[in-house]
Design a protein around this motif. Structure first.
Motif, PDB file in Angstrom:
ATOM      1  N   GLY A  82      11.124  10.979  12.970  1.00 19.72           N
ATOM      2  CA  GLY A  82      12.443  10.684  12.391  1.00 19.72           C
ATOM      3  C   GLY A  82      12.503  10.794  10.890  1.00 19.72           C
ATOM      4  N   VAL A  83      11.367  10.985  10.205  1.00 14.33           N
ATOM      5  CA  VAL A  83      11.401  11.084   8.745  1.00 14.33           C
ATOM      6  C   VAL A  83      11.712  12.524   8.342  1.00 14.33           C
ATOM      7  CG1 VAL A  83      10.039  10.867   6.629  1.00 14.33           C
ATOM      8  CG2 VAL A  83       9.790   9.176   8.454  1.00 14.33           C
ATOM      9  N   GLU A  84      12.661  12.655   7.408  1.00 11.61           N
ATOM     10  CA  GLU A  84      13.081  13.972   6.927  1.00 11.61           C
ATOM     11  C   GLU A  84      11.906  14.725   6.332  1.00 11.61           C
ATOM     12  OE1 GLU A  84      16.502  15.403   6.629  1.00 11.61           O
ATOM     13  OE2 GLU A  84      16.506  14.064   8.375  1.00 11.61           O
ATOM     14  N   PRO A  85      11.833  16.027   6.530  1.00 18.10           N
ATOM     15  CA  PRO A  85      10.738  16.803   5.957  1.00 18.10           C
ATOM     16  C   PRO A  85      10.792  16.817   4.431  1.00 18.10           C
ATOM     17  CG  PRO A  85      12.001  18.103   7.549  1.00 18.10           C
ATOM     18  CD  PRO A  85      12.763  16.851   7.305  1.00 18.10           C
ATOM     19  N   GLY A  86       9.640  17.089   3.800  1.00 15.54           N
ATOM     20  CA  GLY A  86       9.571  17.183   2.342  1.00 15.54           C
ATOM     21  C   GLY A  86       8.522  16.238   1.799  1.00 15.54           C
ATOM     22  N   ARG A  87       8.472  16.155   0.463  1.00 15.34           N
ATOM     23  CA  ARG A  87       7.513  15.252  -0.189  1.00 15.34           C
ATOM     24  C   ARG A  87       8.017  13.827  -0.007  1.00 15.34           C
ATOM     25  NH1 ARG A  87       2.360  15.853  -1.605  1.00 15.34           N
ATOM     26  NH2 ARG A  87       1.776  14.274  -3.150  1.00 15.34           N
ATOM     27  N   ARG A  88       7.207  12.929   0.517  1.00 10.31           N
ATOM     28  CA  ARG A  88       7.655  11.562   0.819  1.00 10.31           C
ATOM     29  C   ARG A  88       6.621  10.533   0.373  1.00 10.31           C
ATOM     30  NH1 ARG A  88      11.840  12.912   0.982  1.00 10.31           N
ATOM     31  NH2 ARG A  88      13.230  13.528   2.655  1.00 10.31           N
ATOM     32  N   ASN A 102       0.856  -1.191   0.000  1.00 10.80           N
ATOM     33  CA  ASN A 102       0.000   0.000   0.000  1.00 10.80           C
ATOM     34  C   ASN A 102       0.891   1.239   0.000  1.00 10.80           C
ATOM     35  OD1 ASN A 102      -2.436  -1.458   0.246  1.00 10.80           O
ATOM     36  ND2 ASN A 102      -2.006  -1.745   2.444  1.00 10.80           N
ATOM     37  N   ARG A 103       0.450   2.261  -0.717  1.00 18.85           N
ATOM     38  CA  ARG A 103       1.249   3.487  -0.828  1.00 18.85           C
ATOM     39  C   ARG A 103       0.573   4.630  -0.081  1.00 18.85           C
ATOM     40  NH1 ARG A 103       4.407   1.971  -5.091  1.00 18.85           N
ATOM     41  NH2 ARG A 103       3.140   0.252  -5.880  1.00 18.85           N
ATOM     42  N   LEU A 104       1.417   5.480   0.499  1.00 16.17           N
ATOM     43  CA  LEU A 104       0.912   6.698   1.152  1.00 16.17           C
ATOM     44  C   LEU A 104       1.854   7.824   0.778  1.00 16.17           C
ATOM     45  CD1 LEU A 104      -0.871   8.220   3.159  1.00 16.17           C
ATOM     46  CD2 LEU A 104       0.601   7.379   5.004  1.00 16.17           C
ATOM     47  N   GLU A 105       1.328   8.827   0.059  1.00 12.98           N
ATOM     48  CA  GLU A 105       2.193   9.900  -0.379  1.00 12.98           C
ATOM     49  C   GLU A 105       1.707  11.204   0.240  1.00 12.98           C
ATOM     50  OE1 GLU A 105       2.651   9.950  -4.606  1.00 12.98           O
ATOM     51  OE2 GLU A 105       4.196  11.502  -4.517  1.00 12.98           O
ATOM     52  N   GLY A 106       2.625  12.018   0.755  1.00 12.09           N
ATOM     53  CA  GLY A 106       2.218  13.279   1.356  1.00 12.09           C
ATOM     54  C   GLY A 106       3.412  14.128   1.740  1.00 12.09           C
ATOM     55  N   ASP A 107       3.114  15.249   2.376  1.00 15.34           N
ATOM     56  CA  ASP A 107       4.200  16.162   2.779  1.00 15.34           C
ATOM     57  C   ASP A 107       4.525  15.933   4.243  1.00 15.34           C
ATOM     58  OD1 ASP A 107       4.443  17.615   0.293  1.00 15.34           O
ATOM     59  OD2 ASP A 107       2.374  18.283   0.733  1.00 15.34           O
ATOM     60  N   VAL A 108       5.806  15.793   4.527  1.00  9.82           N
ATOM     61  CA  VAL A 108       6.229  15.584   5.905  1.00  9.82           C
ATOM     62  C   VAL A 108       6.754  16.905   6.466  1.00  9.82           C
ATOM     63  CG1 VAL A 108       7.819  14.361   7.430  1.00  9.82           C
ATOM     64  CG2 VAL A 108       6.790  13.181   5.470  1.00  9.82           C
ATOM     65  N   ALA A 109       6.248  17.262   7.621  1.00 12.00           N
ATOM     66  CA  ALA A 109       6.772  18.438   8.316  1.00 12.00           C
ATOM     67  C   ALA A 109       6.683  18.161   9.803  1.00 12.00           C
ATOM     68  CB  ALA A 109       5.949  19.676   7.952  1.00 12.00           C
ATOM     69  N   GLY A 149       7.847  15.869  11.670  1.00  6.11           N
ATOM     70  CA  GLY A 149       7.554  14.489  12.083  1.00  6.11           C
ATOM     71  C   GLY A 149       6.139  14.042  11.832  1.00  6.11           C
ATOM     72  N   ARG A 150       5.388  14.749  10.967  1.00  7.44           N
ATOM     73  CA  ARG A 150       4.030  14.317  10.657  1.00  7.44           C
ATOM     74  C   ARG A 150       3.786  14.428   9.163  1.00  7.44           C
ATOM     75  NH1 ARG A 150       0.003  13.096  14.191  1.00  7.44           N
ATOM     76  NH2 ARG A 150      -2.081  13.038  13.278  1.00  7.44           N
ATOM     77  N   LEU A 151       3.191  13.336   8.584  1.00  9.63           N
ATOM     78  CA  LEU A 151       2.893  13.344   7.154  1.00  9.63           C
ATOM     79  C   LEU A 151       1.435  13.733   6.959  1.00  9.63           C
ATOM     80  CD1 LEU A 151       3.962  10.903   4.440  1.00  9.63           C
ATOM     81  CD2 LEU A 151       1.502  11.219   4.787  1.00  9.63           C
ATOM     82  N   THR A 152       1.207  14.708   6.072  1.00  6.82           N
ATOM     83  CA  THR A 152      -0.154  15.160   5.818  1.00  6.82           C
ATOM     84  C   THR A 152      -0.501  14.952   4.347  1.00  6.82           C
ATOM     85  OG1 THR A 152       0.326  16.898   7.407  1.00  6.82           O
ATOM     86  CG2 THR A 152      -1.761  17.056   6.198  1.00  6.82           C
ATOM     87  N   CYS A 153      -1.744  14.532   4.154  1.00  7.36           N
ATOM     88  CA  CYS A 153      -2.189  14.278   2.784  1.00  7.36           C
ATOM     89  C   CYS A 153      -3.672  14.533   2.770  1.00  7.36           C
ATOM     90  CB  CYS A 153      -1.873  12.829   2.438  1.00  7.36           C
ATOM     91  SG  CYS A 153      -2.549  12.323   0.864  1.00  7.36           S
ATOM     92  N   GLY A 154      -4.108  15.669   2.202  1.00  2.83           N
ATOM     93  CA  GLY A 154      -5.514  16.051   2.256  1.00  2.83           C
ATOM     94  C   GLY A 154      -5.961  16.182   3.700  1.00  2.83           C
ATOM     95  N   ASN A 155      -7.089  15.557   4.047  1.00  2.00           N
ATOM     96  CA  ASN A 155      -7.572  15.658   5.421  1.00  2.00           C
ATOM     97  C   ASN A 155      -6.980  14.571   6.325  1.00  2.00           C
ATOM     98  OD1 ASN A 155      -8.877  13.558   4.248  1.00  2.00           O
ATOM     99  ND2 ASN A 155     -10.864  13.980   5.214  1.00  2.00           N
TER     100      ASN A 155
END
Lengths: 275, 284, 365
Positions: free
Chosen positions: C268-274, C246-253, C255-261
């Motif tokens: 520990g994940v580097e910020p940016g598109r991930r 399963n894939r999950l794509e979003g912006d990390v800032a 320490g939190r990944l956001t994608c729509g709502n």
């Protein structure tokens, strides 16, 4: 990749022996035919070729072939259709029967026709009373040639049509096609090459049949001599150059046959590799 | 009853043309194949058993059987070896001119037998290209049974090559590899693994070559020379009897030739069937 | 016997006309008595590598050692390997007995055992593969699984140093395959030979091997125990090849990944598109979201498969639906039905980039 017999020494030895034997047994006779024919120069060659009896022999051979090949093509197609598309009692027997001409010595083939249609034969006497002569005339030659060559077309078609199966023809039936339409539009395109190949083989054998024809022809010069009989007669007359002139025509036809066969196989192989 | 069965089956047949193709085929087979063959039976039925025996056991005829069988056997054995070699070389190796050599293998079937006959007779006569040379070595070929065997061998070359070749082509490379990984040397692997795979085809091809050689006429008579008791083949004896209008004698000898060929053909088919069953399962 | 493969490479084709690299230089150390699976899609070079080890193909460079013995230039015949072919390559014209005896009979006269000894040894092997009753049968009279066992007995007859198997169970149906796998595993433990087998089936590789070598495009992607391989894949290829993804794509800032709502905490994940990946069994479901994960989903389809239920989950923040597998108990507890709205709680998330793999565990379930 490891394969048995791939050691260079073994490979070279086997290829070498194979090539030497092929040259000796197959190539040398072929060369000899043309060498003997042209021994007296090209002028003598033409002179021999345009000899009255040779021309008559060529004519008769053409007639025999032109009658034999179509008849056997039609028969071969019907037989193959019958044997591969239907099952019925006696199917195997029929397939075995059709192979008899391959096993029978051509002289025996000629003999059975002579017994049937000769002056003392069952049918011969009756036909004779109507002044119809079959033996020692061209109809007899045509009949034995048909006998000798009848398995060729069917032999090419049966394995192919068996492998192809009847699915496509059955589909055509469900679409309401008539028998002739099915054959022409569905079956024929699939068996075209095998049919052509069968015709080539039939042709080669029909032109070259000697044993059976020599029994029923009676060797009347200018009338019942086919080309192979002409070769024999000239050879027995110690006219070697003349004999080999006629032989060279037959050899040329043999080479054309081989070339046509190779071309057909090459095309089939290429289509297979593309598919 | 058979007609009724046929009709019942016909009504269930999907494809058209059963009646027509059956009619055409049966007519053709009856007229071209069966009717002439029954005339042979008819001719023979006019002979008493002792007459028949007398005709087929004439010493000159007996000598012709011997020559024909001997020459045909030698020709078939030669072709077994030569055909196996050619099939192997054509399938397993690449070399310049391979396609040409492959095509040339069919020459004996394409070349009329009479042409092959006069050519071989000329080549191997004591003045011929090869014959002259062999003569000096004290090996006369023309007018001996060796010449007959040679002509028979020539006309039946394609049988072994063309039956073995496709089998060898279909032999997967794992068969070679399996033998080699188990430590077998080439000779051992060929004898124990490859040859048994080719065996049915090799025997069939050799058998067919033998049957063909038994009946060969055109290619043989020129080089044979027709010395009574020495180089007369059985087909020639039939021919000679016909020239002498001895139809009964010709038919009697022909019946022997025919019966032998058909019996051999039947034997080859039966044997082949048994072998194939073992390789492809069925039966314990 | 240990196997040491170093810098083996292989290129097919002739210079100029479409050369394809079958193997990039490969290093691989196999310990004595190990059972190693070579896993990869077709064209990954696994079979080529196996055949080079066997000596059926020649490598362009590199060396192979069996123990202390260098075998790089040794002919297959003298390499002392047992090889089981993909379609068994049994000799069809020989009985089962003769197939197994073939290698013994092929020995040079001086080393060849007597007929009695051959008989004893072959029957011993046939007992071992439980086919003693079939000694006089022909291969065509055996089932696929039985043929496979004959092939194995034949390969073991000469007591090889190394056993090599090319897709050993590829041609068998699922149930026979299961049985044979377990049986081979036992046999391996009992006899303790070193073996290397090729497969394209992940489950087979994971179940059977001590260590798995995952290959693609002629390269080794990872060498690890099945457990490590599954939990800590070295790269994206390995992760995707080993199972459903399963894939999950979003912006990390921060320490939190956001994608729509939707959003999920990814410490520990580097910020940016991930892009992060997870397995179906790493997706848990709940009626309420938790602070660490707010991932609202709708159940789109339900397929019960044996012991578990497979679900397809849709959401407007997802490009393709996720797959999730839940137990029957869980399924009933949550009252799952088509169209039911729930929250997904990932137990692990995996991120891959040029720098390597990152596996994030989340406190759920």
């Amino acid at each position: 990749m490891i394969r048995i017999g791939d050691a260079p020494g073994v490979r070279r030895l086997l290829i070498g022996v194979a090539l030497v034997l092929t040259a000796l047994f197959l190539l040398l006779p072929l060369v000899a035919i043309f060498a003997q024919a042209l021994m007296g120069g090209i002028d003598l060659y033409w002179q021999n070729l345009s000899d009255r009896y040779t021309l008559a022999a060529i004519g008769l051979t053409l007639l025999v072939t032109l009658l034999t090949v179509p008849i056997n093509l039609v028969f071969g197609v019907f037989l193959a259709w019958l044997v591969t598309r239907f099952s019925f009692p006696g199917r195997r027997l029929l397939q075995t029967l059709i192979d008899i001409p391959f096993a029978v010595s051509p002289v025996v083939a000629g003999l059975v026709y002579l017994l049937l249609y000769g002056r003392n034969g069952w049918l011969g006497g009756w036909l004779d009373s109507y002044d119809i002569q079959i033996m020692f005339a061209w109809p007899g030659i045509v009949l034995v040639t048909i006998f000798v060559t009848c398995p060729f077309v069917a032999r090419e078609l049966i394995p192919l049509m068996q492998a192809q199966g009847a699915r496509e023809e059955e589909a055509a039936v469900t679409l309401g096609a008539s028998g002739w339409t099915i054959f022409r539009r569905v079956t024929l395109p699939k068996i075209r090459h095998a049919l052509l190949y069968g015709a080539i083989l039939t042709n080669a054998r029909a032109v070259g049949e000697f044993g059976a024809v020599s029994v029923v022809a009676g060797a009347i010069r200018g009338q019942t001599n086919t080309l192979p009989l002409q070769v024999e007669q000239l050879y027995q007359d110690y006219n070697t150059v003349g004999a080999f002139t006629s032989a060279s025509l037959l050899a040329l036809l043999a080479l054309l046959t081989l070339a046509a066969k190779a071309a057909l196989e090459w095309r089939a192989a290429r289509r297979e590799s593309l598919a | 009853m058979i007609a009724a069965t046929l009709r019942r089956q016909a009504s269930r047949r999907v494809l058209p043309g059963f009646g027509l193709s059956l009619g055409v085929t049966l007519t053709f087979v009856s007229l071209i194949l069966l009717l002439p063959l029954t005339s042979l039976v008819g001719q023979l039925s006019q002979l008493s058993l002792s007459q028949y025996w007398f005709l087929i056991s004439d010493p000159r005829i007996l000598a012709s059987y011997r020559v024909t069988l001997l020459a045909a056997a030698v020709a078939a054995l030669f072709n077994a070896a030569f055909g196996l070699l050619m099939a192997w070389v054509l399938v397993r190796y690449e070399f310049p001119g391979k396609r040409l050599v492959d095509a040339l293998m069919d020459l004996p079937f394409a070349l009329p037998t009479a042409v092959a006959g006069v050519t071989l007779a000329t080549l191997y006569s004591s003045q011929g290209w090869v014959g002259r040379w062999l003569e000096t070595l004290g090996l006369p070929i023309a007018y001996t049974w060796v010449g007959i065997a040679l002509a028979m061998a020539f006309t039946s070359i394609p049988f072994v090559v063309r039956t073995v070749q496709p089998i060898l082509e279909d032999l997967p490379s794992e068969v070679d590899e399996a033998a080699v990984t188990l430590g077998a040397r080439d000779g051992h692997a060929f004898r124990r693994v490859i040859l048994p795979h080719l065996w049915p085809a090799l025997v069939t091809g050799t058998g067919l070559a033998f049957v063909r050689s038994l009946g060969e006429f055109g290619a043989v008579i020129f080089i044979a020379g027709g010395k009574p008791f020495e180089t007369e083949i059985t087909s020639l004896m039939i021919f000679v009897k016909l020239q002498e209008y001895d139809y009964a004698g010709a038919a009697a000898v022909a019946s022997i030739v025919l019966a032998t060929s058909l019996a051999l053909l039947l034997l080859i088919n039966l044997w082949q069937g048994r072998f194939i069953r073992r390789l492809h399962g069925g039966g314990a | 016997m240990s196997i040491r493969i170093s810098q083996i490479d292989k290129t097919y084709g002739h210079k100029g006309s479409g050369r394809t690299r079958a193997l990039a230089p490969i290093d691989l150390d196999i310990r004595d008595g190990e059972l190693i699976g070579l896993l990869g899609p077709s064209g990954s070079g696994k079979t080529t590598l196996l055949r080079i080890v066997a000596g059926l193909e020649q490598a362009d460079g590199g060396t192979i050692h069996f123990g202390e013995r260098e075998v790089t230039q040794v002919h297959v015949r003298e390499r002392r390997i047992g090889f089981v072919f993909q379609h068994y390559a049994l000799f069809r014209h020989m009985s089962v007995f003769e197939n197994v005896a073939f290698g013994l009979r092929a020995l040079p006269r001086r080393q060849r055992p007597s007929n009695g000894e051959i008989r004893t040894r072959v029957m011993q092997l046939l007992e071992m593969v439980r086919l003693a009753a079939f000694a006089e049968r022909y291969p065509a009279q055996l089932s696929g699984g039985q043929q496979q066992r004959v092939a194995l007995a034949r390969a073991l007859a000469l007591k090889p140093d190394v056993l090599l198997l090319d897709e050993p169970f590829g041609a068998l149906d699922a149930k026979v395959r299961q049985e044979l796998r377990r049986w081979l595993r036992h046999l391996h433990e009992e006899l303790g030979f070193t073996s290397l087998f090729v497969t394209h089936d992940q489950e087979e590789a994971l179940e059977l091997s001590d260590r798995v070598v995952v290959m693609s495009n002629g390269r080794v992607e990872q060498i690890a125990t099945p457990d490590t391989l599954y939990r800590e894949p070295a790269n994206r290829f390995v992760f995707e090849f080993l199972g459903d993804v399963n894939r999950l794509e979003g912006d990390v800032a921060e320490g939190r990944l956001t994608c729509g709502n939707a959003s999920v905490s990814v410490p520990g994940v580097e910020p940016g598109r991930r892009e992060l990946l997870l397995r179906p069994h790493e997706v848990h479901l709940a009626e309420r979201s938790i602070p660490a994960a707010h991932l609202p989903v709708t159940v789109a389809s339900i397929v019960p498969v044996g012991a578990e239920v497979r679900l397809e989950l849709e959401a407007d923040w997802l490009e393709e639906p996720w797959l999730a597998s839940v137990s029957h108990a869980e399924f009933e507890r949550l009252g799952i039905a088509r169209g039911r709205r729930l929250f997904a709680l990932p137990s692990r998330l995996h991120g891959f980039d040029a720098a390597g793999a990152q596996n994030v565990a989340l406190p759920v379930g």
